[in-house]
Design a protein around this motif. Sequence first.
Motif, PDB file in Angstrom:
ATOM      1  N   HIS A 131      99.084  20.126   3.596  1.00  0.00           N
ATOM      2  CA  HIS A 131      98.934  18.968   2.719  1.00  0.00           C
ATOM      3  C   HIS A 131     100.280  18.599   2.130  1.00  0.00           C
ATOM      4  CE1 HIS A 131      99.168  22.149  -0.267  1.00  0.00           C
ATOM      5  NE2 HIS A 131      99.384  21.224  -1.194  1.00  0.00           N
ATOM      6  N   ILE A 132     100.327  17.386   1.583  1.00  0.00           N
ATOM      7  CA  ILE A 132     101.491  16.918   0.837  1.00  0.00           C
ATOM      8  C   ILE A 132     101.006  15.913  -0.207  1.00  0.00           C
ATOM      9  CG2 ILE A 132     102.035  14.996   2.389  1.00  0.00           C
ATOM     10  CD1 ILE A 132     104.554  17.296   0.570  1.00  0.00           C
ATOM     11  N   TRP A 133     101.669  15.933  -1.366  1.00  0.00           N
ATOM     12  CA  TRP A 133     101.376  14.951  -2.405  1.00  0.00           C
ATOM     13  C   TRP A 133     102.383  13.810  -2.306  1.00  0.00           C
ATOM     14  CZ3 TRP A 133      97.162  15.131  -5.531  1.00  0.00           C
ATOM     15  CH2 TRP A 133      96.466  16.342  -5.599  1.00  0.00           C
ATOM     16  N   ILE A 134     101.872  12.587  -2.176  1.00  0.00           N
ATOM     17  CA  ILE A 134     102.740  11.407  -2.192  1.00  0.00           C
ATOM     18  C   ILE A 134     103.076  11.048  -3.627  1.00  0.00           C
ATOM     19  CG2 ILE A 134     102.962   8.992  -1.524  1.00  0.00           C
ATOM     20  CD1 ILE A 134     102.869  10.976   0.833  1.00  0.00           C
ATOM     21  N   ASP A 135     102.081  11.114  -4.491  1.00  0.00           N
ATOM     22  CA  ASP A 135     102.252  10.937  -5.928  1.00  0.00           C
ATOM     23  C   ASP A 135     101.128  11.701  -6.599  1.00  0.00           C
ATOM     24  OD1 ASP A 135      99.933   9.218  -5.906  1.00  0.00           O
ATOM     25  OD2 ASP A 135     101.227   7.534  -5.375  1.00  0.00           O
ATOM     26  N   ALA A 136     100.977  11.531  -7.914  1.00  0.00           N
ATOM     27  CA  ALA A 136     100.041  12.358  -8.671  1.00  0.00           C
ATOM     28  C   ALA A 136      98.589  12.151  -8.273  1.00  0.00           C
ATOM     29  CB  ALA A 136     100.202  12.093 -10.166  1.00  0.00           C
ATOM     30  N   GLU A 137      98.255  11.038  -7.620  1.00  0.00           N
ATOM     31  CA  GLU A 137      96.862  10.815  -7.242  1.00  0.00           C
ATOM     32  C   GLU A 137      96.679  10.550  -5.756  1.00  0.00           C
ATOM     33  OE1 GLU A 137      95.353   7.459  -9.392  1.00  0.00           O
ATOM     34  OE2 GLU A 137      96.571   6.007  -8.313  1.00  0.00           O
ATOM     35  N   THR A 138      97.704  10.759  -4.952  1.00  0.00           N
ATOM     36  CA  THR A 138      97.592  10.528  -3.504  1.00  0.00           C
ATOM     37  C   THR A 138      97.915  11.813  -2.763  1.00  0.00           C
ATOM     38  OG1 THR A 138      98.317   8.242  -3.826  1.00  0.00           O
ATOM     39  CG2 THR A 138      98.285   9.092  -1.566  1.00  0.00           C
ATOM     40  N   LEU A 139      96.889  12.373  -2.169  1.00  0.00           N
ATOM     41  CA  LEU A 139      96.983  13.632  -1.428  1.00  0.00           C
ATOM     42  C   LEU A 139      96.763  13.344   0.050  1.00  0.00           C
ATOM     43  CD1 LEU A 139      96.938  16.798  -1.274  1.00  0.00           C
ATOM     44  CD2 LEU A 139      94.474  16.644  -1.750  1.00  0.00           C
ATOM     45  N   VAL A 140      97.681  13.808   0.897  1.00  0.00           N
ATOM     46  CA  VAL A 140      97.519  13.657   2.338  1.00  0.00           C
ATOM     47  C   VAL A 140      97.265  15.036   2.936  1.00  0.00           C
ATOM     48  CG1 VAL A 140      98.536  12.864   4.507  1.00  0.00           C
ATOM     49  CG2 VAL A 140      99.018  11.641   2.384  1.00  0.00           C
ATOM     50  N   LEU A 141      96.161  15.159   3.669  1.00  0.00           N
ATOM     51  CA  LEU A 141      95.759  16.400   4.310  1.00  0.00           C
ATOM     52  C   LEU A 141      96.041  16.333   5.804  1.00  0.00           C
ATOM     53  CD1 LEU A 141      92.242  16.749   2.624  1.00  0.00           C
ATOM     54  CD2 LEU A 141      94.407  17.720   1.833  1.00  0.00           C
ATOM     55  N   PHE A 142      96.363  17.476   6.390  1.00  0.00           N
ATOM     56  CA  PHE A 142      96.622  17.557   7.824  1.00  0.00           C
ATOM     57  C   PHE A 142      95.780  18.683   8.425  1.00  0.00           C
ATOM     58  CE2 PHE A 142     100.497  15.933   5.860  1.00  0.00           C
ATOM     59  CZ  PHE A 142     100.665  14.752   6.571  1.00  0.00           C
ATOM     60  N   GLY A 143      95.220  18.402   9.587  1.00  0.00           N
ATOM     61  CA  GLY A 143      94.398  19.392  10.269  1.00  0.00           C
ATOM     62  C   GLY A 143      94.206  19.005  11.715  1.00  0.00           C
ATOM     63  N   THR A 144      93.148  19.520  12.307  1.00  0.00           N
ATOM     64  CA  THR A 144      92.882  19.255  13.721  1.00  0.00           C
ATOM     65  C   THR A 144      91.409  18.922  13.929  1.00  0.00           C
ATOM     66  OG1 THR A 144      92.396  21.586  14.232  1.00  0.00           O
ATOM     67  CG2 THR A 144      94.692  20.876  14.394  1.00  0.00           C
ATOM     68  N   ASP A 145      91.128  18.447  15.147  1.00  0.00           N
ATOM     69  CA  ASP A 145      89.744  18.259  15.556  1.00  0.00           C
ATOM     70  C   ASP A 145      89.141  19.626  15.890  1.00  0.00           C
ATOM     71  OD1 ASP A 145      91.379  18.622  17.769  1.00  0.00           O
ATOM     72  OD2 ASP A 145      90.028  17.541  19.094  1.00  0.00           O
ATOM     73  N   GLY A 146      87.887  19.630  16.262  1.00  0.00           N
ATOM     74  CA  GLY A 146      87.195  20.882  16.503  1.00  0.00           C
ATOM     75  C   GLY A 146      87.745  21.709  17.642  1.00  0.00           C
ATOM     76  N   GLU A 147      88.411  21.082  18.587  1.00  0.00           N
ATOM     77  CA  GLU A 147      88.972  21.796  19.733  1.00  0.00           C
ATOM     78  C   GLU A 147      90.460  22.059  19.583  1.00  0.00           C
ATOM     79  OE1 GLU A 147      87.052  22.951  22.129  1.00  0.00           O
ATOM     80  OE2 GLU A 147      85.360  22.137  21.003  1.00  0.00           O
ATOM     81  N   SER A 148      91.037  21.677  18.460  1.00  0.00           N
ATOM     82  CA  SER A 148      92.483  21.826  18.209  1.00  0.00           C
ATOM     83  C   SER A 148      93.329  21.100  19.252  1.00  0.00           C
ATOM     84  CB  SER A 148      92.870  23.309  18.165  1.00  0.00           C
ATOM     85  OG  SER A 148      92.268  23.945  17.069  1.00  0.00           O
ATOM     86  N   ASN A 149      92.843  19.943  19.676  1.00  0.00           N
ATOM     87  CA  ASN A 149      93.569  19.138  20.656  1.00  0.00           C
ATOM     88  C   ASN A 149      94.422  18.055  20.018  1.00  0.00           C
ATOM     89  OD1 ASN A 149      92.468  20.486  22.892  1.00  0.00           O
ATOM     90  ND2 ASN A 149      90.630  19.196  22.859  1.00  0.00           N
ATOM     91  N   GLU A 150      94.087  17.649  18.774  1.00  0.00           N
ATOM     92  CA  GLU A 150      94.781  16.534  18.145  1.00  0.00           C
ATOM     93  C   GLU A 150      95.164  16.884  16.710  1.00  0.00           C
ATOM     94  OE1 GLU A 150      93.101  12.446  20.079  1.00  0.00           O
ATOM     95  OE2 GLU A 150      91.774  13.427  18.610  1.00  0.00           O
ATOM     96  N   LEU A 151      96.304  16.338  16.276  1.00  0.00           N
ATOM     97  CA  LEU A 151      96.696  16.416  14.875  1.00  0.00           C
ATOM     98  C   LEU A 151      96.071  15.238  14.134  1.00  0.00           C
ATOM     99  CD1 LEU A 151     100.501  17.330  14.702  1.00  0.00           C
ATOM    100  CD2 LEU A 151      98.555  18.747  14.054  1.00  0.00           C
ATOM    101  N   LEU A 152      95.366  15.531  13.064  1.00  0.00           N
ATOM    102  CA  LEU A 152      94.682  14.506  12.294  1.00  0.00           C
ATOM    103  C   LEU A 152      95.203  14.503  10.863  1.00  0.00           C
ATOM    104  CD1 LEU A 152      91.033  15.233  13.513  1.00  0.00           C
ATOM    105  CD2 LEU A 152      92.688  13.640  14.503  1.00  0.00           C
ATOM    106  N   TYR A 153      95.028  13.373  10.192  1.00  0.00           N
ATOM    107  CA  TYR A 153      95.417  13.273   8.795  1.00  0.00           C
ATOM    108  C   TYR A 153      94.311  12.594   8.001  1.00  0.00           C
ATOM    109  CZ  TYR A 153      96.290   8.257   9.306  1.00  0.00           C
ATOM    110  OH  TYR A 153      96.140   6.914   9.521  1.00  0.00           O
ATOM    111  N   ALA A 154      94.295  12.835   6.708  1.00  0.00           N
ATOM    112  CA  ALA A 154      93.379  12.146   5.809  1.00  0.00           C
ATOM    113  C   ALA A 154      94.123  11.869   4.507  1.00  0.00           C
ATOM    114  CB  ALA A 154      92.137  12.978   5.533  1.00  0.00           C
TER     115      ALA A 154
END
Length: 410
Positions: A131-154
């Motif tokens: 994860h990374i914080w852009i500012d005090a109320e914006t959090l960006v999460l990083f992970g993968t799909d169920g098969e670990s084939n793709e990098l995803l963000y939220a």
Amino acid sequence: MNRKLRLAAGAFVMMLVIGSLAACKKTNNSGGDGKGDGEHQYGVMLMIGAWPNTTYYILEVPSLMEGKADLNGRGVNVSTIVGDQGMIQRDGFYYYFNRTNSRLGKYHIAGDQLITDKEVPFTAMASVSSHIWIDAETLVLFGTDGESNELLYAEVNTTGMQVSGGTLNVPAITETGYPDIAPGFAEYRNGKIFLGYGYAAEWPGTPLPKVLVAVVDYPSMNVSSVLTDTRSAWPGGPSRYAPTSFQDEKGDIYFTTVPDNGNDYDGGSSIYRIKNGSNVLDPNYYFDFSATVDGNTAQAIWYLGNGEGIIRARIPADRANPDFYYKWDSYFAVVNVQNGTLVKKLDLATDIGEIYVQAVVVEDGKGYIMLNDANKKGYMWEYDPATGKLTKGLEFAEGYDYLLRVDKWK
């Protein structure tokens, strides 16, 4: 999906809790101060039991240097919402993705109760690693799909817990034999997110022998370039457990490689730099940390200031032990990252327990280190870089198995 990636992505299998010992209070009010009762400034997560029969508690403490932290009659059982210690904390609020019910939650502790500020459905990814914080109320999460084939963000607005997300357009891997992708460190600077990532082979194979760092334009989340280097592998680790990168006073980014996050237990840790104003790896900088400490690897790093950081270093374990890959002993060392030198190994007992421990709070230029001691009670230790002095602080009373997190709330 290999065993270590399962650990990095979700740490442990989610489990039902037997006998919740602390009351949970439900509220949709996100206006709580997240600061306990007004006196407590820190939260410590402790674990009772052994996986998979584990229970997690968070204990409010007012000081890291005085008194005794005791679970007897105190502490909040948070096992109803978490299955490991990988909570993301900011300003006294905890954020956690519960894979069992596919919900992302925002919580805080007050008056020895767990307050649920808000939970929302979360389907942006199968697992959250970094994860990374852009500012005090914006959090960006990083992970993968169920098969670990793709990098995803939220991207999460933590005030209202609104979520949006997508797939990071990293280039397709050209090498064969590395089916799984996973995020590593993450840093945000001047409209760019720098996200380390790696490719893993099937267990027990070693990862792609290359450092990869995606340069992601924010807010478009377009990958504008990928930085590469072949002198080490696996840049960073799942940051929701402990940091493997930081920015110094100059705005320079430093990150350490952690090859065993990709199942390479012989590879060493090196520290890289991305200078402020640059979007490339500094060609004039390379700090081979493992070469200074008999091949031991850096599992986490916390920045003290003035060029110095504390590293939690991992000691190789007996591989005949079936759980060697996540329960190596550790110790703490101080490095000067700007000079690329080892300052000292700290004169503390061997730190036992889990790989992933949020073990250090930095405050007023000093490091406060949480130590799991095999033969003694656990303590907080203050390290003063100005004098090099270690001072024993808060004592942890018996009644727990491992100390997993210490967080500054305010």
